[in-house]
Enzyme design. Structure first.
Site, mmCIF file in Angstrom:
data_model
loop_
_atom_site.group_PDB
_atom_site.id
_atom_site.type_symbol
_atom_site.label_atom_id
_atom_site.label_comp_id
_atom_site.label_asym_id
_atom_site.label_seq_id
_atom_site.Cartn_x
_atom_site.Cartn_y
_atom_site.Cartn_z
ATOM 1 C CG MET A 70 -12.388 8.844 1.019
ATOM 2 S SD MET A 70 -13.204 7.347 0.447
ATOM 3 C CE MET A 70 -12.278 6.143 1.385
ATOM 4 C CG ASP A 128 -11.034 2.686 1.261
ATOM 5 O OD1 ASP A 128 -10.406 3.623 0.738
ATOM 6 O OD2 ASP A 128 -11.258 1.602 0.686
ATOM 7 C CB SER A 167 -9.872 -1.639 -0.729
ATOM 8 O OG SER A 167 -10.826 -1.042 0.128
ATOM 9 C CG HIS A 190 -6.681 1.267 -0.203
ATOM 10 N ND1 HIS A 190 -5.877 2.306 -0.624
ATOM 11 C CD2 HIS A 190 -7.941 1.736 -0.263
ATOM 12 C CE1 HIS A 190 -6.629 3.352 -0.922
ATOM 13 N NE2 HIS A 190 -7.895 3.042 -0.703
ATOM 14 C CG MET A 205 -15.322 6.065 3.833
ATOM 15 S SD MET A 205 -16.626 5.189 2.998
ATOM 16 C CE MET A 205 -15.671 4.342 1.725
ATOM 17 C CG ASP A 265 -9.465 3.556 -4.244
ATOM 18 O OD1 ASP A 265 -10.086 2.484 -4.382
ATOM 19 O OD2 ASP A 265 -9.481 4.238 -3.190
ATOM 20 C CG HIS A 317 -8.488 6.682 0.308
ATOM 21 N ND1 HIS A 317 -9.345 6.106 -0.607
ATOM 22 C CD2 HIS A 317 -8.597 8.020 0.131
ATOM 23 C CE1 HIS A 317 -9.956 7.054 -1.296
ATOM 24 N NE2 HIS A 317 -9.537 8.221 -0.869
ATOM 25 C CG MET A 359 -10.721 8.929 -5.494
ATOM 26 S SD MET A 359 -10.431 7.389 -4.618
ATOM 27 C CE MET A 359 -12.003 6.553 -4.794
HETATM 28 C C1 DX5 Z 1 -14.127 3.909 -2.411
HETATM 29 C C2 DX5 Z 1 -12.871 3.380 -1.762
HETATM 30 C C3 DX5 Z 1 -12.250 2.243 -2.465
HETATM 31 C C4 DX5 Z 1 -13.090 0.990 -2.534
HETATM 32 C C5 DX5 Z 1 -12.697 0.245 -3.762
HETATM 33 O O1 DX5 Z 1 -14.492 5.115 -1.822
HETATM 34 O O2 DX5 Z 1 -11.896 4.406 -1.716
HETATM 35 O O3 DX5 Z 1 -10.971 1.942 -1.927
HETATM 36 O O4 DX5 Z 1 -12.938 0.163 -1.416
HETATM 37 O O5 DX5 Z 1 -13.565 -0.823 -3.906
HETATM 38 P P1 DX5 Z 1 -13.757 -1.577 -5.284
HETATM 39 O O6 DX5 Z 1 -12.418 -2.083 -5.696
HETATM 40 O O7 DX5 Z 1 -14.728 -2.649 -4.945
HETATM 41 O O8 DX5 Z 1 -14.304 -0.559 -6.267
HETATM 42 ZN ZN ZN Z 2 -9.754 3.941 -1.161
#
Ligand code: DX5
Ligand code: ZN
Length: 218
Positions: A67, A34, A7, A32, A36, A174, A65, A136
């Site tokens: 969010m 992310d 990620s 990955h 947001m 994740d 991903h 998650m």
């Molecule tokens: C959290 C993200 C994850 C995050 C994971 O909302 O979806 O992908 O980056 O990070 P680690 O592996 O550090 O928990």
């Molecule tokens: Zn993620």
């Protein structure tokens, strides 16, 4: 074969290109990404321009991903920017089937994502329409959190539902994955492992190699 999906939320953005080259060189299969929106989750990360820049420079499989509240508004844009797979949250839309259909019609792989409080059964009606279920194991929104042990049962339950229907669907995990707990995550039924801090804190190539060694299964 099980896959690792580093990620980039945990990467050093000053050196993002170099860090992506490192994870690819060390053998990570997915990347990955992310996204947001500050609504579905409290934080804001990055979006389309970052994904486009990455897509121009790498042929890695881009596992996005979202969010994001009402993800159906952004499927087209993320597909156009080069996502290979788009994960969206079941909790974020009233039109799960329509969103799955939209992603498919754009020729991309589909993932549906469950927050820690959403039960495994919520995904059951969609299992035959998706390529992946993302479970998650922390509350989405931030990297570097501790894995929630209560979510491990859900990983096994989702894997059980997929097996019962004899489907070929990945289970991605994740949040809070470490070198210490990654084997138990795979044992619970995960086939794609997201890791942020466990990859980007310290020696990136070495971390990827160690994680890949641990998730390898016959
Ligand atoms: C959290 C993200 C994850 C995050 C994971 O909302 O979806 O992908 O980056 O990070 P680690 O592996 O550090 O928990
Ligand atoms: Zn993620």
């Amino acid at each position: 074969m099980n896959k690792l999906s580093p990620s980039i939320l945990a990467a050093d953005f000053w050196n993002l290109g170099q860090q992506i080259e490192s994870v690819q060189k060390a053998g990570a299969q997915y990347l990955h990404v992310d996204v947001m929106d500050g609504m579905f989750v409290p934080s804001i990360s990055f979006g389309m321009p970052v994904l486009s820049s990455i897509r121009k420079k790498t042929d890695m499989f881009l596992d996005v991903h979202l969010m994001v509240e009402r993800p159906e508004r952004y499927i087209q844009a993320f597909a156009a920017c080069g996502a290979d797979l788009i994960n969206f949250h079941l909790e974020a839309t009233r039109d799960v089937a329509g969103t799955i259909g939209q992603i498919r019609s754009l020729g991309k792989k589909v993932g549906v994502t469950l927050k820690p409080d959403t039960p495994a059964e919520a995904v059951e009606p969609y299992l035959d329409q998706v390529d992946m279920v993302l479970v998650m194991t922390v509350e989405p929104g931030f990297g570097g959190q501790k894995i929630l042990p209560s979510c491990m049962d859900k990983v096994s339950q989702v894997r059980g539902l997929i097996r019962k229907k004899d489907l070929d669907v990945d289970v991605e995990v994740d949040g809070g994955v470490t070198l210490e707990n990654v084997s138990s995550v795979v044992d619970a039924g995960a086939s794609v492992i997201v890791a942020g801090s466990a990859v980007f804190d310290g020696d990136v190539e070495k971390n990827v190699e160690t994680l890949l060694g641990k998730i390898k299964r016959a």
